[in-house]
Write a protein that holds these residues in place. Sequence first.
Motif, PDB file in Angstrom:
ATOM      1  N   TYR A 175      12.863 -24.216 -17.574  1.00  0.00           N
ATOM      2  CA  TYR A 175      12.538 -24.943 -16.352  1.00  0.00           C
ATOM      3  C   TYR A 175      12.842 -26.435 -16.483  1.00  0.00           C
ATOM      4  CZ  TYR A 175       9.864 -20.998 -14.444  1.00  0.00           C
ATOM      5  OH  TYR A 175       9.491 -19.793 -13.939  1.00  0.00           O
ATOM      6  N   ASP A 225       9.983 -26.470 -12.279  1.00  0.00           N
ATOM      7  CA  ASP A 225      10.699 -25.548 -11.406  1.00  0.00           C
ATOM      8  C   ASP A 225      11.888 -24.972 -12.159  1.00  0.00           C
ATOM      9  OD1 ASP A 225      10.702 -24.795  -8.320  1.00  0.00           O
ATOM     10  OD2 ASP A 225      12.779 -24.944  -9.017  1.00  0.00           O
ATOM     11  N   GLU A 226      12.187 -23.739 -11.876  1.00  0.00           N
ATOM     12  CA  GLU A 226      13.276 -23.068 -12.586  1.00  0.00           C
ATOM     13  C   GLU A 226      14.634 -23.363 -11.976  1.00  0.00           C
ATOM     14  OE1 GLU A 226      13.930 -18.724 -14.656  1.00  0.00           O
ATOM     15  OE2 GLU A 226      12.882 -18.836 -12.754  1.00  0.00           O
ATOM     16  N   ASN A 227      14.652 -23.694 -10.685  1.00  0.00           N
ATOM     17  CA  ASN A 227      15.926 -23.767  -9.975  1.00  0.00           C
ATOM     18  C   ASN A 227      16.253 -25.141  -9.411  1.00  0.00           C
ATOM     19  OD1 ASN A 227      16.443 -20.876 -10.203  1.00  0.00           O
ATOM     20  ND2 ASN A 227      14.716 -20.653  -8.796  1.00  0.00           N
ATOM     21  N   THR A 228      15.537 -26.151  -9.854  1.00  0.00           N
ATOM     22  CA  THR A 228      15.800 -27.498  -9.323  1.00  0.00           C
ATOM     23  C   THR A 228      17.196 -27.956  -9.705  1.00  0.00           C
ATOM     24  OG1 THR A 228      13.469 -28.077  -9.469  1.00  0.00           O
ATOM     25  CG2 THR A 228      15.029 -29.895  -9.360  1.00  0.00           C
ATOM     26  N   TYR A 249       9.751 -28.725  -6.451  1.00  0.00           N
ATOM     27  CA  TYR A 249       8.976 -28.148  -7.546  1.00  0.00           C
ATOM     28  C   TYR A 249       7.940 -27.153  -7.038  1.00  0.00           C
ATOM     29  CZ  TYR A 249      11.193 -31.725 -10.332  1.00  0.00           C
ATOM     30  OH  TYR A 249      12.135 -32.494 -10.977  1.00  0.00           O
ATOM     31  N   ASP A 250       7.897 -26.015  -7.682  1.00  0.00           N
ATOM     32  CA  ASP A 250       6.962 -24.957  -7.300  1.00  0.00           C
ATOM     33  C   ASP A 250       5.644 -25.028  -8.057  1.00  0.00           C
ATOM     34  OD1 ASP A 250       9.504 -22.381  -6.819  1.00  0.00           O
ATOM     35  OD2 ASP A 250       8.620 -23.822  -5.418  1.00  0.00           O
ATOM     36  N   TYR A 251       5.662 -25.567  -9.254  1.00  0.00           N
ATOM     37  CA  TYR A 251       4.469 -25.554 -10.094  1.00  0.00           C
ATOM     38  C   TYR A 251       4.003 -26.983 -10.375  1.00  0.00           C
ATOM     39  CZ  TYR A 251       6.025 -20.789 -10.881  1.00  0.00           C
ATOM     40  OH  TYR A 251       6.432 -19.493 -10.696  1.00  0.00           O
TER      41      TYR A 251
END
Length: 124
Positions: free
Chosen positions: A30, A97-100, A111-113
């Motif tokens: 991430y 985030d994994e996909n930023t 960011y998701d987390y």
Amino acid sequence: QLQASGGGLVQAGESLRLSCAASGRSFSSYVVSWFRQAPGKEREFVAAIRRSQGYTYYADSVKGRFTISRDNAKNAVYLQMNSLKPEDTAVYYCAADENTILSAIRDIRAYDYWGQGTQVTVSS
């Protein structure tokens, strides 16, 4: 889940090291970033570290004073803050985030987390 810690009250010129510990999943792939929010101000980007080769990015206001790093074995990211100034006073949040993508790395919406935040207060 992200847990930020390490904040505190210091005098100008001193140092602090913030930690962001991840649990529940591996965040080694991430992008992990630090943001901060001062009273009455919007949350702003501070620093980020990418998964690939650990490329790092900094806000101009902290460049040369702050260093972001990661320890994938411990599933943790750190923010070493040196030469702290009163204007660095804020609640500091870590985010992942994994996909930023690179163009969005400074955007809070990417960011998701998010961690819960840790207070940093720098007295003059």
